[in-house]
Design a protein around this motif. Structure first.
Motif, PDB file in Angstrom:
ATOM      1  N   MET A 106      -3.954  33.950  18.087  1.00  0.00           N
ATOM      2  CA  MET A 106      -4.479  34.204  19.413  1.00  0.00           C
ATOM      3  C   MET A 106      -5.606  34.977  19.256  1.00  0.00           C
ATOM      4  O   MET A 106      -5.477  36.174  19.303  1.00  0.00           O
TER       5      MET A 106
ATOM      6  N   ASP B 285      -8.933  34.942  21.048  1.00  0.00           N
ATOM      7  CA  ASP B 285      -9.626  35.329  22.313  1.00  0.00           C
ATOM      8  C   ASP B 285      -8.948  35.202  23.363  1.00  0.00           C
ATOM      9  O   ASP B 285      -8.945  34.389  24.280  1.00  0.00           O
TER      10      ASP B 285
ATOM     11  N   ASP C 206      -6.483  35.241  26.784  1.00  0.00           N
ATOM     12  CA  ASP C 206      -6.819  35.189  28.016  1.00  0.00           C
ATOM     13  C   ASP C 206      -6.080  36.237  28.507  1.00  0.00           C
ATOM     14  O   ASP C 206      -4.984  36.456  28.345  1.00  0.00           O
TER      15      ASP C 206
ATOM     16  N   GLU D  79      -4.651  35.888  31.369  1.00  0.00           N
ATOM     17  CA  GLU D  79      -3.537  35.130  32.071  1.00  0.00           C
ATOM     18  C   GLU D  79      -2.205  35.011  31.340  1.00  0.00           C
ATOM     19  O   GLU D  79      -1.218  34.779  31.683  1.00  0.00           O
ATOM     20  N   THR D  80      -2.704  34.962  29.745  1.00  0.00           N
ATOM     21  CA  THR D  80      -1.372  34.750  28.932  1.00  0.00           C
ATOM     22  C   THR D  80      -0.642  36.118  28.521  1.00  0.00           C
ATOM     23  O   THR D  80       0.187  35.946  27.762  1.00  0.00           O
TER      24      THR D  80
ATOM     25  N   PRO E 101       0.836  38.550  29.743  1.00  0.00           N
ATOM     26  CA  PRO E 101       2.037  38.771  30.325  1.00  0.00           C
ATOM     27  C   PRO E 101       3.174  38.132  29.432  1.00  0.00           C
ATOM     28  O   PRO E 101       4.359  38.334  29.566  1.00  0.00           O
ATOM     29  N   TYR E 102       2.645  37.081  28.812  1.00  0.00           N
ATOM     30  CA  TYR E 102       3.925  36.305  28.184  1.00  0.00           C
ATOM     31  C   TYR E 102       3.967  36.599  26.507  1.00  0.00           C
ATOM     32  O   TYR E 102       4.822  36.098  25.853  1.00  0.00           O
ATOM     33  N   ASP E 103       3.243  37.672  26.262  1.00  0.00           N
ATOM     34  CA  ASP E 103       3.318  37.966  24.667  1.00  0.00           C
ATOM     35  C   ASP E 103       4.837  38.711  24.296  1.00  0.00           C
ATOM     36  O   ASP E 103       5.202  38.375  23.307  1.00  0.00           O
ATOM     37  N   LEU E 104       5.286  39.347  25.214  1.00  0.00           N
ATOM     38  CA  LEU E 104       6.682  40.019  25.017  1.00  0.00           C
ATOM     39  C   LEU E 104       7.803  38.596  25.053  1.00  0.00           C
ATOM     40  O   LEU E 104       8.635  38.558  24.041  1.00  0.00           O
ATOM     41  N   GLN E 105       7.561  37.784  25.894  1.00  0.00           N
ATOM     42  CA  GLN E 105       8.599  36.529  25.812  1.00  0.00           C
ATOM     43  C   GLN E 105       8.232  35.878  24.408  1.00  0.00           C
ATOM     44  O   GLN E 105       9.288  35.328  23.917  1.00  0.00           O
ATOM     45  N   THR E 106       7.088  35.786  24.196  1.00  0.00           N
ATOM     46  CA  THR E 106       6.596  35.023  22.706  1.00  0.00           C
ATOM     47  C   THR E 106       7.220  35.684  21.661  1.00  0.00           C
ATOM     48  O   THR E 106       7.957  34.843  20.622  1.00  0.00           O
TER      49      THR E 106
ATOM     50  N   ARG F 214       9.652  33.791  19.133  1.00  0.00           N
ATOM     51  CA  ARG F 214       9.549  33.578  17.626  1.00  0.00           C
ATOM     52  C   ARG F 214      10.554  33.834  17.014  1.00  0.00           C
ATOM     53  O   ARG F 214      10.973  33.172  15.880  1.00  0.00           O
TER      54      ARG F 214
END
Lengths: 122, 122
Positions: free
Chosen positions: A1, A3, A5, A7-8, A10-15, A19
């Motif tokens: 990832m 560039d 955004d 808005e996304t 906050p989802y890095d931890l869930q991702t 994974r």
DNA sequence: CAATCATATTCAATTCCATGTATATGATTA
DNA sequence: TAATCATATACATGGAATTGAATATGATTG
């Protein structure tokens, strides 16, 4: 990832969690640990993978903070840190229409003190 | 997974779901769809990604069977097929200690009939 | 302290995934 | 039917994950 955004973010931890869960052997390991801690040799005997492979997958789970290890003599026992992870597994099993109960009947013998003492009792 | 063990095969289906969820933009899209169907232009405006990027991520979700599309004139509306997927998202949000509520206040205007009629009403 | 035990790490090769750019599709309107 | 609209797809490149093989670690025992 590249560039990312705003808005996304906050989802890095869930991702990160997804994974780690995106792997059949790691899911199988977590299922084995559902009923408490187990030694590496037990999981190795249970799943039938090479020792280093089990160790590699355990390392992924450990480095992501899902499991912890504890040494007891020759053996190392792993346990799940936060049991809330099983709510995730339960939810996805419901979603896929699967209810997985690892064949606990299939008695697996390894040389850890736990298994040996259990085997002697029978 | 080359020499798959028989003990891990039952987890392949779950792994597929986790693979799709292992992506911040796709999680953001699913959160947008939490309150019902939305057109592509809406999601595009909301997240600020290029059109083709949104479309690519929607394709991953669609091909995995998580969402369905429906054409209405110029626009294509997407909706979640099986709401049980939100139990998975809820569980992982609980696990990570996050409770994500996308800033719905941030009014996003696109040219789909839904958004235009809403905008005119105000 | 050397041998042995369970377990971990490293390294390399391959496969898979992410994503930018360009272009295609197919419905709609004039 | 040509132009326009929203959306989808194809392709290429770089980066990450998987996994086999070999080797290392570090506790334990004699």
């Amino acid at each position: 990832m590249i560039d990312q955004d705003i808005e996304t973010k906050p989802y890095d931890l869930q991702t990160q969690v997804f994974r780690v869960l995106n792997h059949p052997a790691r899911l199988a390991l977590l299922e084995i640990l559902r009923d408490g801690e187990h030694c590496v040799c037990h999981m190795e005997a249970y799943l039938g993978f090479r020792q280093s492979y089990i160790s590699q997958q355990l390392a992924v789970l450990r480095e992501a903070g899902l499991i912890q290890d504890r040494r007891d003599g020759w053996n190392i026992f792993y346990r799940v840190v936060n049991l809330d992870i099983y709510d995730v597994l339960d939810a996805v099993q419901k979603y896929t229409g699967q209810s997985i109960n690892p064949s606990k009947e299939q008695v697996v013998s390894c040389n850890c003190p736990n298994c040996v003492s259990k085997a002697n009792r029978q």
